[in-house]
Design a protein around this motif. Structure first.
Motif, PDB file in Angstrom:
ATOM      1  N   GLY A  61      11.332  14.406  23.084  1.00 39.71           N
ATOM      2  CA  GLY A  61      10.856  15.637  22.466  1.00 39.71           C
ATOM      3  C   GLY A  61      10.708  15.508  20.967  1.00 39.71           C
ATOM      4  N   ALA A  62      11.692  14.861  20.325  1.00 34.85           N
ATOM      5  CA  ALA A  62      11.635  14.703  18.869  1.00 34.85           C
ATOM      6  C   ALA A  62      10.422  13.891  18.453  1.00 34.85           C
ATOM      7  CB  ALA A  62      12.922  14.040  18.370  1.00 34.85           C
ATOM      8  N   SER A  63      10.129  12.824  19.183  1.00 40.46           N
ATOM      9  CA  SER A  63       8.980  11.991  18.804  1.00 40.46           C
ATOM     10  C   SER A  63       7.692  12.790  18.911  1.00 40.46           C
ATOM     11  CB  SER A  63       8.920  10.737  19.669  1.00 40.46           C
ATOM     12  OG  SER A  63       8.663  11.074  21.028  1.00 40.46           O
ATOM     13  N   GLY A  64       7.572  13.607  19.941  1.00 37.94           N
ATOM     14  CA  GLY A  64       6.370  14.405  20.101  1.00 37.94           C
ATOM     15  C   GLY A  64       6.217  15.457  19.029  1.00 37.94           C
ATOM     16  N   TRP A  65       7.286  16.179  18.729  1.00 33.10           N
ATOM     17  CA  TRP A  65       7.209  17.243  17.725  1.00 33.10           C
ATOM     18  C   TRP A  65       7.029  16.681  16.323  1.00 33.10           C
ATOM     19  CZ3 TRP A  65       5.745  21.629  19.270  1.00 33.10           C
ATOM     20  CH2 TRP A  65       6.170  22.170  20.473  1.00 33.10           C
ATOM     21  N   TYR A  66       7.697  15.589  16.015  1.00 33.66           N
ATOM     22  CA  TYR A  66       7.467  14.977  14.695  1.00 33.66           C
ATOM     23  C   TYR A  66       6.025  14.471  14.580  1.00 33.66           C
ATOM     24  CZ  TYR A  66      12.309  15.058  13.049  1.00 33.66           C
ATOM     25  OH  TYR A  66      13.545  15.456  12.590  1.00 33.66           O
ATOM     26  N   GLY A  67       5.503  13.931  15.668  1.00 37.53           N
ATOM     27  CA  GLY A  67       4.115  13.497  15.659  1.00 37.53           C
ATOM     28  C   GLY A  67       3.161  14.656  15.440  1.00 37.53           C
ATOM     29  N   GLN A  68       3.458  15.804  16.083  1.00 35.70           N
ATOM     30  CA  GLN A  68       2.617  16.980  15.874  1.00 35.70           C
ATOM     31  C   GLN A  68       2.724  17.478  14.439  1.00 35.70           C
ATOM     32  OE1 GLN A  68       2.774  20.061  18.892  1.00 35.70           O
ATOM     33  NE2 GLN A  68       2.353  21.663  17.375  1.00 35.70           N
ATOM     34  N   SER A  69       3.931  17.417  13.865  1.00 35.46           N
ATOM     35  CA  SER A  69       4.113  17.807  12.458  1.00 35.46           C
ATOM     36  C   SER A  69       3.225  16.962  11.558  1.00 35.46           C
ATOM     37  CB  SER A  69       5.578  17.649  12.044  1.00 35.46           C
ATOM     38  OG  SER A  69       6.413  18.495  12.786  1.00 35.46           O
ATOM     39  N   ALA A  70       3.165  15.667  11.847  1.00 36.68           N
ATOM     40  CA  ALA A  70       2.319  14.789  11.037  1.00 36.68           C
ATOM     41  C   ALA A  70       0.854  15.201  11.145  1.00 36.68           C
ATOM     42  CB  ALA A  70       2.499  13.340  11.472  1.00 36.68           C
ATOM     43  N   GLU A  71       0.417  15.543  12.366  1.00 36.32           N
ATOM     44  CA  GLU A  71      -0.983  15.913  12.555  1.00 36.32           C
ATOM     45  C   GLU A  71      -1.325  17.203  11.807  1.00 36.32           C
ATOM     46  OE1 GLU A  71      -3.208  14.057  13.982  1.00 36.32           O
ATOM     47  OE2 GLU A  71      -1.699  12.542  14.503  1.00 36.32           O
ATOM     48  N   ARG A 127       5.527  10.939  10.454  1.00 31.05           N
ATOM     49  CA  ARG A 127       5.137   9.858  11.354  1.00 31.05           C
ATOM     50  C   ARG A 127       6.284   8.854  11.494  1.00 31.05           C
ATOM     51  NH1 ARG A 127       2.329  10.010  15.255  1.00 31.05           N
ATOM     52  NH2 ARG A 127       0.583  10.921  14.072  1.00 31.05           N
ATOM     53  N   LEU A 128       6.944   8.560  10.383  1.00 31.25           N
ATOM     54  CA  LEU A 128       8.078   7.634  10.425  1.00 31.25           C
ATOM     55  C   LEU A 128       9.175   8.175  11.334  1.00 31.25           C
ATOM     56  CD1 LEU A 128       9.669   5.688   7.523  1.00 31.25           C
ATOM     57  CD2 LEU A 128      11.113   7.214   8.841  1.00 31.25           C
ATOM     58  N   PHE A 129       9.487   9.489  11.215  1.00 29.88           N
ATOM     59  CA  PHE A 129      10.534  10.074  12.059  1.00 29.88           C
ATOM     60  C   PHE A 129      10.137  10.037  13.529  1.00 29.88           C
ATOM     61  CE2 PHE A 129      12.013  12.943   8.327  1.00 29.88           C
ATOM     62  CZ  PHE A 129      12.698  11.869   7.780  1.00 29.88           C
ATOM     63  N   ALA A 130       8.841  10.232  13.808  1.00 28.55           N
ATOM     64  CA  ALA A 130       8.392  10.169  15.198  1.00 28.55           C
ATOM     65  C   ALA A 130       8.639   8.783  15.784  1.00 28.55           C
ATOM     66  CB  ALA A 130       6.903  10.530  15.279  1.00 28.55           C
ATOM     67  N   GLU A 131       8.332   7.752  15.000  1.00 27.17           N
ATOM     68  CA  GLU A 131       8.552   6.389  15.487  1.00 27.17           C
ATOM     69  C   GLU A 131      10.034   6.042  15.548  1.00 27.17           C
ATOM     70  OE1 GLU A 131       6.057   4.837  16.886  1.00 27.17           O
ATOM     71  OE2 GLU A 131       4.891   6.600  16.276  1.00 27.17           O
ATOM     72  N   ALA A 132      10.820   6.608  14.619  1.00 26.17           N
ATOM     73  CA  ALA A 132      12.267   6.384  14.671  1.00 26.17           C
ATOM     74  C   ALA A 132      12.858   6.974  15.948  1.00 26.17           C
ATOM     75  CB  ALA A 132      12.931   7.007  13.443  1.00 26.17           C
ATOM     76  N   ALA A 133      12.348   8.133  16.366  1.00 28.09           N
ATOM     77  CA  ALA A 133      12.817   8.732  17.618  1.00 28.09           C
ATOM     78  C   ALA A 133      12.484   7.831  18.804  1.00 28.09           C
ATOM     79  CB  ALA A 133      12.193  10.114  17.795  1.00 28.09           C
ATOM     80  N   ARG A 134      11.305   7.209  18.752  1.00 27.65           N
ATOM     81  CA  ARG A 134      10.950   6.275  19.831  1.00 27.65           C
ATOM     82  C   ARG A 134      11.899   5.087  19.871  1.00 27.65           C
ATOM     83  NH1 ARG A 134       5.613   8.119  18.396  1.00 27.65           N
ATOM     84  NH2 ARG A 134       4.548   8.918  20.263  1.00 27.65           N
ATOM     85  N   VAL A 135      12.275   4.572  18.687  1.00 25.70           N
ATOM     86  CA  VAL A 135      13.228   3.456  18.651  1.00 25.70           C
ATOM     87  C   VAL A 135      14.561   3.905  19.235  1.00 25.70           C
ATOM     88  CG1 VAL A 135      14.518   1.885  17.171  1.00 25.70           C
ATOM     89  CG2 VAL A 135      12.119   2.356  16.670  1.00 25.70           C
ATOM     90  N   ASN A 136      15.072   5.049  18.772  1.00 31.05           N
ATOM     91  CA  ASN A 136      16.381   5.526  19.228  1.00 31.05           C
ATOM     92  C   ASN A 136      16.391   5.819  20.717  1.00 31.05           C
ATOM     93  OD1 ASN A 136      17.548   5.310  16.757  1.00 31.05           O
ATOM     94  ND2 ASN A 136      17.629   7.502  16.319  1.00 31.05           N
ATOM     95  N   GLY A 137      15.255   6.252  21.234  1.00 36.95           N
ATOM     96  CA  GLY A 137      15.201   6.619  22.645  1.00 36.95           C
ATOM     97  C   GLY A 137      14.815   5.488  23.567  1.00 36.95           C
TER      98      GLY A 137
END
Length: 477
Positions: A29-39, A51-61
């Motif tokens: 969820g975090a990766s998706g919402w951070y990605g939407q924030s970037a858009e 965008r960085l936070f979205a990718e960080a969520a992908r790493v953590n997950g």
């Protein structure tokens, strides 16, 4: 990494949902919402951070299950100008996490190329991206504007380079990337990636740093390395260069160190048969840098402090002698203004600056020229030749903050291809002796500069070499 994901202010509905998801440990969820924030945001450091936070969520997950997924992650980061986020949050932390994920995947059977690509991308973030870029010299008309312009260059995102591109663009070289990772005592790892000439498949070696390894590494950092026991030097050399081809006598080695390992005695650590040892911010920076051209009778210009520095006198006398023998044309200047005027009036091939340097990092670093202190920003306003020799303490120091630079990087940003600089407080007389021999080999005998420096180092008595290793060759060999 989690504290970065949780710290973003709730400045929009998507940001609020992203923060809530991160707090719950909902990485998808975090990766998706951070990605939407970037858009939803215009191009800006904040958009880059989202965008960085979205990718960080992908790493953590654990949402990056393959080398292909890691490349897609890098592509998303680059599309949103990742390095612009350096003024907002810790970009290097995410890139290090991506590197460790790439190593994990490789150890589980995935490809090795992605490890080298991310290792070099880390080097781009640490300053490599500023090198080899077209720029408007008018932007440097004051120190303050030069400082801000340099931050802009550091914030430019670049594309990762592949091992195949490196082998093609930097033929005949061993590339070695060195990274120390780990946040807690006893949990440090050394990751070394080695790319051999004509073989675009890198070798990846991740080693848990034992107590003995950690002690040896600490003994071989900075000025303390001058007193390092021989056993510590041998141990660290083995850790760094274990995968350099043992049969490669005369090897040309380019090292991309991280900020922990930048200031090390590289000419002491290099394998004995190595013909040259060069360090660079990244292989990408080296690829973008034009080689220094060979010149029959080079034009050399220098500024010296012969009042206080015996080494400066040795260097100046060596150049005067080479000029008297007809090997070079030599010009001496005595102030920054005079140097600026001379460089504007005629082309030069080599600039040498032999003065005191101060210890402070970044914009606070000063070269103590005869007419007064000068910052690295002043170098950006000069029409620099391809080769710059900085016989100054700390002139090749690695930066300590994400928005600063030291003198050697400023020279490379301003157009130099090859820089010799001091990694720590070097003994001026020893530096002058080393450079005088280097000039003789390079300017009289025609030995390429990085090899001439290496030969001059090895020609010193063994007890003097550790101190001389404070002078390093940076850039494209």
């Amino acid at each position: 990494m989690a504290h970065l994901l949780e710290s973003t202010a709730s400045r929009s509905g998507a940001m609020a949902r992203a923060s809530e998801a991160a707090l719950r440990g909902d990485h998808v969820g975090a990766s998706g919402w951070y990605g939407q924030s970037a858009e939803e945001l215009p191009a800006s450091p904040l958009r880059s951070a989202m965008r960085l936070f979205a990718e960080a969520a992908r790493v953590n997950g654990g949402l990056l299950p393959s080398a292909t997924a890691l490349r897609e992650s890098l592509a998303r980061l680059c599309s949103d100008d990742l390095f612009a986020a350096r003024t907002v949050t810790d970009v290097e932390l995410l890139l290090t996490a991506l590197l460790m994920r790439a190593v994990d995947l490789h150890e589980a059977g995935d490809e090795a190329e992605i490890v080298a690509e991310i290792a070099d991308f880390l080097g781009e973030f640490r300053g490599g991206t500023a090198v080899g870029r077209p720029q408007d010299s008018g932007a440097y008309d004051t120190d303050a504007r030069a400082d801000m312009t340099l931050v802009d260059f550091l914030a430019r995102t670049t594309a990762p380079v592949t091992p195949a591109e490196i082998v093609q663009g930097l033929p005949g070289r061993h590339l070695v990337w060195v990274n120390v990772t780990g946040a807690e005592v006893g949990e440090h790892y050394l990751t070394v990636v080695t790319l051999r000439p004509s073989h675009p498949v890198p070798l990846v070696r991740r080693t848990h740093v034992s107590a003995a390894d950690g002690k040896a590494l600490a003994q071989c950092v900075g000025e303390d390395s001058e007193d390092a026991p021989a056993e510590a030097v041998r141990r660290v050399s083995g850790l760094f260069f274990a995968d350099v081809d043992p049969d490669a006598t005369g090897a040309r080695i380019l090292v991309v160190p991280d900020s922990v390992t930048w200031a090390m005695p590289w000419n002491e650590l290099a394998p004995p048969g190595a013909a040259e040892l060069t360090i660079s911010m990244s292989a990408g920076a080296a690829l973008r840098t034009r080689p220094a051209p060979a010149v029959v009778v080079p034009r050399v210009i220098g500024i010296f402090d012969e009042v206080e520095l015996e080494g400066s006198r040795l260097e100046a006398r060596a150049l005067e002698q080479l000029a008297a023998q007809g090997h070079i044309r030599f010009t001496r200047v005595h102030s920054l203004a005079e140097l600026h005027g001379a460089l504007e009036a005629a082309p030069y091939d080599i600039l040498t600056v032999s003065v005191h340097g101060t210890q402070s990092d970044g914009f606070e670093y000063r070269m103590l020229l005869p007419d007064g202190p000068s910052s690295p920003a002043a170098l950006l306003r000069l029409g620099l030749p391809r080769v710059v020799v900085l016989g100054c303490c700390w002139s090749a120091k690695s930066t300590e903050r994400a928005d600063t630079t030291a003198a050697a990087l400023s020279c490379l940003v301003a157009g130099a291809s090859q820089v010799v600089g001091g990694l720590w407080a070097i003994d001026d007389e020893l530096a002058g002796r080393l450079l005088a021999d280097t000039y003789d080999r390079h300017l009289r005998r025609g030995v390429p500069l990085p090899q001439a420096l290496r030969q001059a180092h090895l020609a010193l008595p063994p007890d003097l070499r550790p101190g001389a290793a404070g002078l390093a060759f940076i850039g494209r060999g």
